[in-house]
Design a protein around this motif. Sequence first.
Motif, short mmCIF file in Angstrom:
data_model
loop_
_atom_site.label_atom_id
_atom_site.label_comp_id
_atom_site.label_asym_id
_atom_site.label_seq_id
_atom_site.Cartn_x
_atom_site.Cartn_y
_atom_site.Cartn_z
N ASP A 176 -5.74 -10.71 -15.14
CA ASP A 176 -5.68 -11.51 -13.92
C ASP A 176 -4.98 -12.85 -14.18
O ASP A 176 -4.43 -13.44 -13.25
N THR A 194 -1.01 -9.09 -3.88
CA THR A 194 -1.47 -7.81 -4.39
C THR A 194 -2.63 -8.02 -5.35
O THR A 194 -2.80 -9.08 -5.94
N THR A 195 -3.40 -6.97 -5.52
CA THR A 195 -4.51 -7.01 -6.46
C THR A 195 -4.14 -6.22 -7.71
O THR A 195 -3.11 -5.55 -7.75
N MET A 196 -4.97 -6.29 -8.71
CA MET A 196 -4.71 -5.63 -9.98
C MET A 196 -5.08 -4.14 -9.96
O MET A 196 -4.85 -3.43 -10.91
N TRP A 197 -5.65 -3.66 -8.85
CA TRP A 197 -6.18 -2.30 -8.83
C TRP A 197 -5.13 -1.26 -9.21
O TRP A 197 -5.43 -0.29 -9.91
N ARG A 198 -3.90 -1.43 -8.78
CA ARG A 198 -2.87 -0.41 -9.04
C ARG A 198 -2.55 -0.30 -10.52
O ARG A 198 -2.45 0.78 -11.07
N ARG A 252 -4.56 -1.25 -12.93
CA ARG A 252 -5.78 -0.74 -13.58
C ARG A 252 -5.89 0.78 -13.41
O ARG A 252 -6.28 1.49 -14.34
N MET A 253 -5.54 1.27 -12.23
CA MET A 253 -5.59 2.72 -12.01
C MET A 253 -4.59 3.45 -12.91
O MET A 253 -4.87 4.52 -13.43
N LYS A 260 -1.36 -12.81 -13.15
CA LYS A 260 -1.04 -12.53 -11.75
C LYS A 260 -0.11 -13.59 -11.18
O LYS A 260 -0.31 -14.78 -11.39
N GLU A 280 0.83 -1.20 0.00
CA GLU A 280 0.00 0.00 0.00
C GLU A 280 0.87 1.25 0.00
O GLU A 280 0.57 2.22 -0.68
N ASN A 282 -9.62 -3.88 -18.17
CA ASN A 282 -10.99 -3.50 -17.81
C ASN A 282 -11.98 -4.35 -18.61
O ASN A 282 -11.60 -5.07 -19.54
#
Length: 167
Positions: free
Chosen positions: A128, A137-141, A143-144, A131, A55, A115
Motif C-alpha cells: 500500500d 484503484t485498490t490493491m485487490w487486483r 493481491r488477487m 500506491k 473494473e 498479504n
Amino acid sequence: MRSTPGQESSRHRDDGSLHHRRHPRGKKGGGKLMASVSTVTALSAVLLLAGCSQERDAVTKWPPATHNPQSVNAQQLGDAWPVKPQKGTVSCVKTHYSGFAIIFTAPDGKEYALNNVAHDEQGLPSADTLKASSKTTTMWRLRMFGMQVCSAERAKHMRSAPSPTAD
C-alpha cells in the motif's frame, strides 16, 4: 382510528397522551425512507460509473499466472494497476507458520507485502506504501494476481507429490 390521505389521525402515546399527525398525500412516514433509498441508489450508480474503466480492465485484463515468481506490469492490468512502479514481480513464498507470503518486488529490488503473512512473518512493508496518490484503484487486483501465483505454485507441488497407494 384509521385516516385517509390528507386527514389527521390520533393515537395514544406510551404516556397516555394523544398524538395528532397529519398524513400528507397518503404517506405515513414512508416518504423519508423512499427518499433515502433513492439517494443511495443514485449514489451507487455514480460510484459504479466512475469505476467502470478500472473494473472493466480488472475483468478483461487478467494475465494468466503460470509460474512463481511471475512478472506483471501496468499494461497487463490497465486502469486496475494500483502502484507507482509500472512493473514488478509477484512471488509466493511458503512460510513455516501461516501458509504463503505473497510478495511484490519493485524494479529497484525492494520487496513489499501483498498479504498479512508477508507483512507479519516476513517483516515486509505493505505494498500500500507504493500506491499512487492520484489513483482511486485498490490493491485487490494485484493481491488477487498474487493469489493466482500461489495457486500455480501449490498445483506444481501437488503434481509432483506421490499419489497415495491402496494397501
